[in-house]
Design a protein around this motif. Structure first.
Motif, PDB file in Angstrom:
ATOM      1  N   ALA A 147      44.479  49.928  45.910  1.00 56.22           N
ATOM      2  CA  ALA A 147      44.342  50.165  44.482  1.00 56.22           C
ATOM      3  C   ALA A 147      43.011  49.563  44.045  1.00 56.22           C
ATOM      4  O   ALA A 147      42.560  48.557  44.609  1.00 56.22           O
ATOM      5  N   MET A 148      42.410  50.177  43.045  1.00 58.45           N
ATOM      6  CA  MET A 148      41.113  49.709  42.557  1.00 58.45           C
ATOM      7  C   MET A 148      41.194  49.422  41.068  1.00 58.45           C
ATOM      8  O   MET A 148      41.719  50.229  40.297  1.00 58.45           O
ATOM      9  N   GLY A 149      40.667  48.276  40.695  1.00 58.13           N
ATOM     10  CA  GLY A 149      40.700  47.892  39.294  1.00 58.13           C
ATOM     11  C   GLY A 149      39.315  47.660  38.730  1.00 58.13           C
ATOM     12  O   GLY A 149      38.361  47.399  39.475  1.00 58.13           O
ATOM     13  N   TRP A 150      39.216  47.789  37.413  1.00 54.39           N
ATOM     14  CA  TRP A 150      38.027  47.404  36.670  1.00 54.39           C
ATOM     15  C   TRP A 150      38.397  46.267  35.725  1.00 54.39           C
ATOM     16  O   TRP A 150      39.428  46.331  35.040  1.00 54.39           O
ATOM     17  N   PHE A 151      37.554  45.277  35.687  1.00 57.36           N
ATOM     18  CA  PHE A 151      37.709  44.139  34.793  1.00 57.36           C
ATOM     19  C   PHE A 151      36.386  43.913  34.077  1.00 57.36           C
ATOM     20  O   PHE A 151      35.361  44.454  34.484  1.00 57.36           O
ATOM     21  N   ARG A 152      36.429  43.129  33.023  1.00 61.28           N
ATOM     22  CA  ARG A 152      35.192  42.802  32.325  1.00 61.28           C
ATOM     23  C   ARG A 152      35.244  41.363  31.822  1.00 61.28           C
ATOM     24  O   ARG A 152      36.321  40.803  31.612  1.00 61.28           O
ATOM     25  N   GLN A 153      34.060  40.804  31.660  1.00 60.66           N
ATOM     26  CA  GLN A 153      33.961  39.436  31.152  1.00 60.66           C
ATOM     27  C   GLN A 153      32.768  39.342  30.217  1.00 60.66           C
ATOM     28  O   GLN A 153      31.628  39.592  30.633  1.00 60.66           O
ATOM     29  N   VAL A 170      40.752  45.897  32.514  1.00 64.61           N
ATOM     30  CA  VAL A 170      40.330  47.106  31.823  1.00 64.61           C
ATOM     31  C   VAL A 170      41.178  48.297  32.276  1.00 64.61           C
ATOM     32  O   VAL A 170      41.793  48.974  31.451  1.00 64.61           O
ATOM     33  N   ALA A 171      41.206  48.553  33.591  1.00 62.96           N
ATOM     34  CA  ALA A 171      41.930  49.711  34.103  1.00 62.96           C
ATOM     35  C   ALA A 171      42.177  49.533  35.587  1.00 62.96           C
ATOM     36  O   ALA A 171      41.474  48.777  36.267  1.00 62.96           O
ATOM     37  N   VAL A 172      43.185  50.239  36.086  1.00 61.33           N
ATOM     38  CA  VAL A 172      43.494  50.218  37.510  1.00 61.33           C
ATOM     39  C   VAL A 172      43.985  51.595  37.918  1.00 61.33           C
ATOM     40  O   VAL A 172      44.575  52.326  37.114  1.00 61.33           O
ATOM     41  N   ILE A 173      43.742  51.945  39.174  1.00 58.32           N
ATOM     42  CA  ILE A 173      44.166  53.232  39.720  1.00 58.32           C
ATOM     43  C   ILE A 173      44.776  52.993  41.097  1.00 58.32           C
ATOM     44  O   ILE A 173      44.279  52.162  41.863  1.00 58.32           O
ATOM     45  N   ASN A 174      45.852  53.709  41.402  1.00 58.75           N
ATOM     46  CA  ASN A 174      46.486  53.494  42.694  1.00 58.75           C
ATOM     47  C   ASN A 174      45.705  54.218  43.795  1.00 58.75           C
ATOM     48  O   ASN A 174      44.709  54.890  43.544  1.00 58.75           O
ATOM     49  N   GLY A 179      47.017  58.986  41.578  1.00 59.95           N
ATOM     50  CA  GLY A 179      48.110  59.561  40.822  1.00 59.95           C
ATOM     51  C   GLY A 179      48.718  58.648  39.772  1.00 59.95           C
ATOM     52  O   GLY A 179      49.560  59.068  38.976  1.00 59.95           O
ATOM     53  N   ARG A 180      48.321  57.402  39.789  1.00 58.80           N
ATOM     54  CA  ARG A 180      48.854  56.447  38.824  1.00 58.80           C
ATOM     55  C   ARG A 180      47.712  55.609  38.273  1.00 58.80           C
ATOM     56  O   ARG A 180      46.900  55.083  39.034  1.00 58.80           O
ATOM     57  N   THR A 181      47.656  55.503  36.963  1.00 52.72           N
ATOM     58  CA  THR A 181      46.637  54.702  36.315  1.00 52.72           C
ATOM     59  C   THR A 181      47.268  53.826  35.230  1.00 52.72           C
ATOM     60  O   THR A 181      48.370  54.115  34.749  1.00 52.72           O
ATOM     61  N   ASP A 182      46.549  52.798  34.851  1.00 52.83           N
ATOM     62  CA  ASP A 182      47.002  51.899  33.797  1.00 52.83           C
ATOM     63  C   ASP A 182      45.759  51.401  33.073  1.00 52.83           C
ATOM     64  O   ASP A 182      44.728  51.144  33.715  1.00 52.83           O
ATOM     65  N   TYR A 183      45.875  51.260  31.749  1.00 49.69           N
ATOM     66  CA  TYR A 183      44.727  50.862  30.947  1.00 49.69           C
ATOM     67  C   TYR A 183      45.093  49.748  29.982  1.00 49.69           C
ATOM     68  O   TYR A 183      46.222  49.693  29.472  1.00 49.69           O
ATOM     69  N   ALA A 184      44.126  48.914  29.696  1.00 48.23           N
ATOM     70  CA  ALA A 184      44.294  47.953  28.607  1.00 48.23           C
ATOM     71  C   ALA A 184      44.372  48.724  27.293  1.00 48.23           C
ATOM     72  O   ALA A 184      43.726  49.773  27.136  1.00 48.23           O
ATOM     73  N   ASP A 185      45.138  48.208  26.348  1.00 46.59           N
ATOM     74  CA  ASP A 185      45.275  48.883  25.058  1.00 46.59           C
ATOM     75  C   ASP A 185      43.921  49.073  24.371  1.00 46.59           C
ATOM     76  O   ASP A 185      43.706  50.059  23.665  1.00 46.59           O
ATOM     77  N   SER A 186      43.026  48.117  24.588  1.00 50.35           N
ATOM     78  CA  SER A 186      41.733  48.153  23.896  1.00 50.35           C
ATOM     79  C   SER A 186      40.834  49.309  24.345  1.00 50.35           C
ATOM     80  O   SER A 186      39.893  49.661  23.639  1.00 50.35           O
ATOM     81  N   CYS A 192      34.344  45.693  39.530  1.00 47.21           N
ATOM     82  CA  CYS A 192      35.419  46.406  40.207  1.00 47.21           C
ATOM     83  C   CYS A 192      36.039  45.472  41.237  1.00 47.21           C
ATOM     84  O   CYS A 192      35.403  44.502  41.694  1.00 47.21           O
ATOM     85  N   ALA A 193      37.281  45.746  41.576  1.00 49.47           N
ATOM     86  CA  ALA A 193      38.030  44.901  42.493  1.00 49.47           C
ATOM     87  C   ALA A 193      39.030  45.752  43.261  1.00 49.47           C
ATOM     88  O   ALA A 193      39.467  46.801  42.776  1.00 49.47           O
ATOM     89  N   ALA A 194      39.411  45.257  44.442  1.00 48.00           N
ATOM     90  CA  ALA A 194      40.335  45.982  45.314  1.00 48.00           C
ATOM     91  C   ALA A 194      41.538  45.116  45.644  1.00 48.00           C
ATOM     92  O   ALA A 194      41.399  43.907  45.923  1.00 48.00           O
ATOM     93  N   ASP A 195      42.705  45.746  45.615  1.00 57.70           N
ATOM     94  CA  ASP A 195      43.944  45.064  45.987  1.00 57.70           C
ATOM     95  C   ASP A 195      44.919  46.076  46.567  1.00 57.70           C
ATOM     96  O   ASP A 195      44.822  47.271  46.283  1.00 57.70           O
ATOM     97  N   ARG A 196      45.883  45.595  47.312  1.00 56.54           N
ATOM     98  CA  ARG A 196      46.888  46.484  47.905  1.00 56.54           C
ATOM     99  C   ARG A 196      47.883  47.002  46.879  1.00 56.54           C
ATOM    100  O   ARG A 196      48.544  48.006  47.103  1.00 56.54           O
ATOM    101  N   THR A 197      48.001  46.289  45.759  1.00 61.44           N
ATOM    102  CA  THR A 197      48.985  46.664  44.750  1.00 61.44           C
ATOM    103  C   THR A 197      48.318  47.024  43.430  1.00 61.44           C
ATOM    104  O   THR A 197      47.193  46.602  43.164  1.00 61.44           O
ATOM    105  N   VAL A 198      49.021  47.775  42.620  1.00 64.44           N
ATOM    106  CA  VAL A 198      48.552  48.123  41.286  1.00 64.44           C
ATOM    107  C   VAL A 198      48.955  46.984  40.353  1.00 64.44           C
ATOM    108  O   VAL A 198      50.128  46.800  40.061  1.00 64.44           O
TER     109      VAL A 198
END
Length: 122
Positions: free
Chosen positions: A33-39, A48-52, A56-63, A96-102
């Protein structure tokens, strides 16, 4: 050696758009899974957001929901963040960041890029 390299940051006026890219190497990209973060200066790193792995699966910060879109191209080992209707409060270093899980939890991520600056002027 795992490397995540972000690109596409820059200076844009409020209401404008940018597309960030993160090219990965040294890992089996399609299994992460790949995520985006910001600081922003003086603030904690935020999700910020993540994708599996399949896209097929995504998630976003409300902002950013409705303005940003995360996508990936497993053939190119690249994840993207399309940012539209940018606001001054979107100004930050984007990672950007990488992890095995969403997950939204930045502490869970195994690998990180060096970041790319996004500045939105009012």
């Amino acid at each position: 050696q795992v490397q995540l390299v972000e690109s596409g940051g820059g200076l844009v006026q409020a209401g404008g758009s940018l597309r960030l890219a993160c090219a990965a190497s040294g890992l089996t990209f399609k299994t992460y899974a790949m995520g985006w973060f910001r600081q922003a200066p003086g603030k904690e790193r935020e999700f910020v957001a993540v994708i599996n792995w399949s896209g097929g699966r995504t998630d976003y910060a409300d902002s950013v929901k409705g303005r940003f879109t995360i996508s990936r191209d497993n053939a190119k080992n690249t994840v993207y963040l399309q940012m539209n209707s940018l606001k001054p409060e979107d100004t930050a270093v984007y990672y950007c960041a990488a992890d095995r899980t969403v997950t939204r939890d930045h502490a869970r991520y195994d690998y990180w890029g060096q970041g790319t600056q996004v500045t939105v002027s009012s």
